[in-house]
Design an enzyme around this catalytic site. Structure first.
Site, PDB file in Angstrom:
ATOM      1  N   ASP A  33       0.746  -1.205  -0.056  1.00 42.04           N
ATOM      2  CA  ASP A  33       0.087   0.080  -0.124  1.00 42.04           C
ATOM      3  C   ASP A  33       0.878   1.256   0.220  1.00 42.04           C
ATOM      4  OD1 ASP A  33      -2.086  -1.703   0.022  1.00 42.04           O
ATOM      5  OD2 ASP A  33      -3.001  -0.715   2.112  1.00 42.04           O
ATOM      6  N   HIS A 180       3.980  -2.231   3.070  1.00 40.30           N
ATOM      7  CA  HIS A 180       3.897  -0.922   2.533  1.00 40.30           C
ATOM      8  C   HIS A 180       5.046  -0.732   1.805  1.00 40.30           C
ATOM      9  CE1 HIS A 180       0.647  -0.924   5.582  1.00 40.30           C
ATOM     10  NE2 HIS A 180       0.079   0.104   5.060  1.00 40.30           N
TER      11      HIS A 180
END
Length: 248
Positions: A33, A180
């Protein structure tokens, strides 16, 4: 409270685990992400290449606009790029239906431009927090919301061992893992935690004979998605307290 429960399936369809067909093939989904990030994303791509693993990158629209060539490179290497809103605003979940649709649509167009016409098929809300209106907006846009089975909290934890344990404990086919490439936390050694964790995670997958595959590959038939996303109506709100305490 349902808005603040990223893995809940009551508020709207929400994919938290891969379907049985993927489980039978011993597939998992690695998802990243908040990118792309000009330094970290290329290194993640290199690690994935070394293990012949494919992943899914939920990208922020304004970062796609800043690094379109990097987004195109993600696609070129066989991964998928999906929608993670335009600015990843903290109060995204509290927007009106029009605001939600405009934000998501703007990001769709940005990603399509960077990938030469490859439109995202999946959406992940910022922090996983979903408006009661989001399900209807996504349905109209032919997008499906994806949460996760387990996460490492690599945006707040500086200890790679802790992040790895969170992701690897009871790791099994069908899991959707959240890491991430954007907003990545640095460890005490100065490296991004995700870059310390990912090689170990990929080695573990190899040992367990698990195969990391992009969501776009797993769900090759878009017509199967509504059935998959609605196959259960039970609530799974197991990490909502952690999500409120540790936004990622």
């Amino acid at each position: 409270m349902l808005v603040l429960c990223p893995r809940c399936k009551l508020i709207s369809p929400n994919l938290v685990r891969l379907p049985q067909t993927a489980i039978a093939r011993r597939e998992i989904a690695l998802t990243f992400d908040d990118g792309p990030h000009e330094e970290i994303t290329p290194q993640i791509l290199d690690h994935l290449d070394l293990h012949n693993a494919k992943a899914t990158f939920f990208c922020i629209g304004e970062k796609v606009a800043a690094y379109p060539d990097l987004v195109a490179e993600i696609i070129r290497r066989g991964h998928s790029v999906e929608n993670h809103s335009y600015r990843h605003h903290t109060f995204f979940a509290f927007g009106s239906p029009n605001l939600l649709e405009n934000d998501i649509s703007k990001t769709q167009k940005m990603i399509e431009a960077a990938t030469h016409g490859i439109a995202p098929r999946f959406f992940r809300a910022p922090f996983g927090f979903r408006s009661p209106f989001l399900g209807g907006v996504l349905r109209r846009m032919s997008l499906r919301h994806v949460a996760w089975t387990r996460r490492g909290y690599d945006t707040i934890c500086r200890n790679p061992d802790t992040v790895f344990r969170r992701l690897s404990r009871n790791l099994a086919a069908g899991d959707i893992l959240l890491l991430h490439d954007g907003n990545a936390r640095r460890s005490t050694t100065g490296h991004a935690v995700v870059l310390d964790v990912l090689p170990r995670l990929l080695e573990l997958c190899k040992h367990k004979k698990l195969y990391s595959v992009s969501l776009s590959t797993i769900f090759t038939d878009i017509q199967t998605l509504p059935q998959i996303c609605n196959q259960t109506s039970t609530s799974d709100c197991g990490d909502h307290r952690s999500s409120m305490n540790a936004l990622s």
